[in-house]
Design a protein around this motif. Structure first.
Motif, mmCIF file in Angstrom:
data_model
loop_
_atom_site.group_PDB
_atom_site.id
_atom_site.type_symbol
_atom_site.label_atom_id
_atom_site.label_comp_id
_atom_site.label_asym_id
_atom_site.label_seq_id
_atom_site.Cartn_x
_atom_site.Cartn_y
_atom_site.Cartn_z
ATOM 1 N N GLY A 10 32.351 40.635 31.662
ATOM 2 C CA GLY A 10 31.150 39.885 31.321
ATOM 3 C C GLY A 10 30.511 40.364 30.037
ATOM 4 O O GLY A 10 30.199 41.544 29.896
ATOM 5 N N ALA A 11 30.328 39.445 29.079
ATOM 6 C CA ALA A 11 29.719 39.789 27.790
ATOM 7 C C ALA A 11 28.389 39.067 27.617
ATOM 8 O O ALA A 11 28.051 38.602 26.533
ATOM 9 C CB ALA A 11 30.670 39.438 26.643
ATOM 10 N N ASP A 126 39.574 35.560 28.147
ATOM 11 C CA ASP A 126 40.418 36.176 29.164
ATOM 12 C C ASP A 126 39.566 36.498 30.390
ATOM 13 O O ASP A 126 38.333 36.491 30.333
ATOM 14 C CB ASP A 126 41.078 37.444 28.633
ATOM 15 C CG ASP A 126 42.429 37.730 29.294
ATOM 16 O OD1 ASP A 126 42.703 37.125 30.353
ATOM 17 O OD2 ASP A 126 43.195 38.542 28.746
ATOM 18 N N THR A 127 40.221 36.802 31.492
ATOM 19 C CA THR A 127 39.509 37.159 32.714
ATOM 20 C C THR A 127 40.400 38.023 33.595
ATOM 21 O O THR A 127 41.616 38.095 33.377
ATOM 22 C CB THR A 127 39.070 35.889 33.484
ATOM 23 O OG1 THR A 127 38.210 36.272 34.564
ATOM 24 C CG2 THR A 127 40.270 35.145 34.044
ATOM 25 N N ILE A 128 39.791 38.660 34.579
ATOM 26 C CA ILE A 128 40.520 39.507 35.522
ATOM 27 C C ILE A 128 41.075 38.639 36.647
ATOM 28 O O ILE A 128 40.383 37.766 37.173
ATOM 29 C CB ILE A 128 39.589 40.586 36.098
ATOM 30 C CG1 ILE A 128 39.033 41.485 34.987
ATOM 31 C CG2 ILE A 128 40.313 41.430 37.142
ATOM 32 C CD1 ILE A 128 37.934 42.427 35.464
ATOM 33 N N THR A 129 42.324 38.888 37.014
ATOM 34 C CA THR A 129 42.922 38.150 38.138
ATOM 35 C C THR A 129 43.243 39.047 39.330
ATOM 36 O O THR A 129 43.422 38.556 40.440
ATOM 37 C CB THR A 129 44.217 37.440 37.697
ATOM 38 O OG1 THR A 129 45.142 38.409 37.200
ATOM 39 C CG2 THR A 129 43.915 36.405 36.613
ATOM 40 N N ALA A 156 29.916 42.812 35.590
ATOM 41 C CA ALA A 156 28.657 42.345 35.014
ATOM 42 C C ALA A 156 28.801 40.872 34.658
ATOM 43 O O ALA A 156 28.328 40.416 33.616
ATOM 44 C CB ALA A 156 28.297 43.173 33.777
ATOM 45 N N ASP A 157 29.483 40.141 35.539
ATOM 46 C CA ASP A 157 29.907 38.776 35.234
ATOM 47 C C ASP A 157 29.158 37.712 36.025
ATOM 48 O O ASP A 157 29.710 36.672 36.359
ATOM 49 C CB ASP A 157 31.421 38.621 35.424
ATOM 50 C CG ASP A 157 31.965 39.321 36.656
ATOM 51 O OD1 ASP A 157 31.177 39.950 37.386
ATOM 52 O OD2 ASP A 157 33.176 39.239 36.892
#
Length: 403
Positions: A10-11, A126-129, A156-157
């Motif tokens: 998360g940004a 991109d993202t976590i899977t 933090a998403d």
């Protein structure tokens, strides 16, 4: 993998904030973000109380003030545009509905993001899977980037956190819907706001808001409606806009003009409103921060403060514990829990107070705000606007020196 490598998902606000403090403390943060770049736009967020203090300790308060909005205050209007109640920006010591420092979410995100460069690595688009933990670290699988090992993972998403779902289970167990939907976008400045954040309510739980943007040729629009459905956020943009057009048809005030502007908005965003409640904010080497762990909902005005304060305390406790995440995560939750509980208390009336369903309740709510700044209601209401100060911010000497 080095023991100080930390992945942050998360940004938004919480992600770059914790990346800033992690880097100051000697960690090596990497931030993964689904969007292709820092997200622009968004509505204004409040910088209040200890959240403002944390920003000052980061050395960023002057920069935030440079991009802050200039607003006269908050006001309710009726269908003809007549102001029925107002609260100036200086009410309650600058901590009223519109606070002394209000900044567009995208501008605050940009300030925090730039403060982390160039030392922080960002993986955009991109993202976590998958997250696999063991005694030594965490193996993270990404949608696009190769799998990597990290010492810790920080979620933090946001409200619909991927990290929370992967490490803590389905949203249904933790996300409490408030049966309200919000849409935000930018529109041309075709409405004379007079510097005020204007809000209009129509029967049926419809809310339309318009506030000044930072640029003189734009305004920021918010449309909200109540619904028991919990699936609208999964619709595509066209279907969401069609839904809004149906819901707000014939609503009055400047709503037709706002709906027309919605079609060409480049920053249209639509989501459900809810809160996140968990017994524990960490599982092994994975910890949640901000809305991902304890979202209070936009109705409270406390989300930004919780993210900034939470990031500071999380890293401060990691430093105080010598990097031992087991001790740090426990102390982080112990220090923050009461603050979160108070921040998650909805304003009087809750969703019904924000989006009344009848004309009578709309008039009653406007009348109540006219009395808010007068005795004896002023004393009672003041507590709602001082929750951001309801924590004694620890002083982490080593962290302050590093920052």
């Amino acid at each position: 993998m080095e023991q100080n490598e930390v992945l942050i998902s998360g940004a938004g606000i919480a992600g770059p904030a914790v990346a800033y403090w992690l880097r100051a403390a000697g960690f090596r943060p990497t931030v993964v973000e689904r969007a292709p770049a820092p997200r622009p736009g968004g509505q204004a967020v409040d910088l209040r109380g200890t959240g403002r203090t944390v920003t000052e300790r980061m050395g960023l308060l002057d920069r935030v003030r440079e991009v802050a909005l200039e607003q006269e205050g908050f006001a309710y209007v009726d269908a003809s545009g007549r102001i029925t109640a107002r609260m100036p920006a200086d009410a309650f010591g600058g901590e009223g509905i519109v606070s002394e420092i209000e900044v567009l979410r995208g501008d605050l995100c940009r300030v925090l993001y730039e403060a982390t460069l160039p030392e922080t690595e960002y993986l955009f688009d991109d993202t976590i899977t998958q997250i696999d933990q063991d005694a030594a670290g965490v193996t993270v699988t990404f949608e696009n980037a190769p799998s990597r090992r990290f010492s810790l993972v920080v979620g933090a998403d946001g409200l619909h956190s991927t990290v929370r779902r992967l490490a803590f289970g389905p949203d249904a167990a933790h996300l409490w819907p408030l049966h309200l939907y919000n849409a935000w976008y930018t529109a041309p400045a075709d409405i004379d706001l007079g510097g005020w954040f204007l809000m209009y309510n129509a029967p049926g739980g419809l809310v339309a808001g318009a506030r000044p943007g930072r640029a003189t040729d734009e305004i920021k629009v918010a449309l909200s409606f109540r619904s028991e459905s919990e699936t609208y956020e999964r619709l595509g943009r066209a279907a969401q806009q069609e839904l809004l057009a149906r819901r707000f048809a014939g609503a009055g005030w400047e709503v037709p003009r706002l709906l027309d502007a919605m079609q060409s908005a480049t920053d249209f965003y639509f989501d459900s409103v809810g809160q996140v409640h968990l017994q524990e904010w960490s599982r092994g080497r994975v910890v949640l921060l901000g809305d991902a762990g304890y979202c209070p909902s936009p109705l409270t005005g406390m989300g930004t403060s919780l993210s900034l304060v939470g990031a500071y305390i999380l890293v401060g406790e990691l430093v105080a514990a010598g990097g031992d995440h087991r001790i740090a995560f426990q102390r982080y939750q112990e220090r923050l829990r009461a603050y979160v509980a108070q921040a998650q208390q909805l304003p009087p009336g809750g969703v019904s107070g924000f989006a009344p369903t009848s004309a009578f309740m709309i008039r009653l709510r406007a009348a109540s705000m006219r009395w808010m700044t007068r005795w004896p209601l002023r004393r009672l209401v003041a507590g709602q606007f001082t929750k951001a100060d309801a924590i004694k911010l620890p002083s982490y000497a080593d962290l302050a020196v590093a920052a």
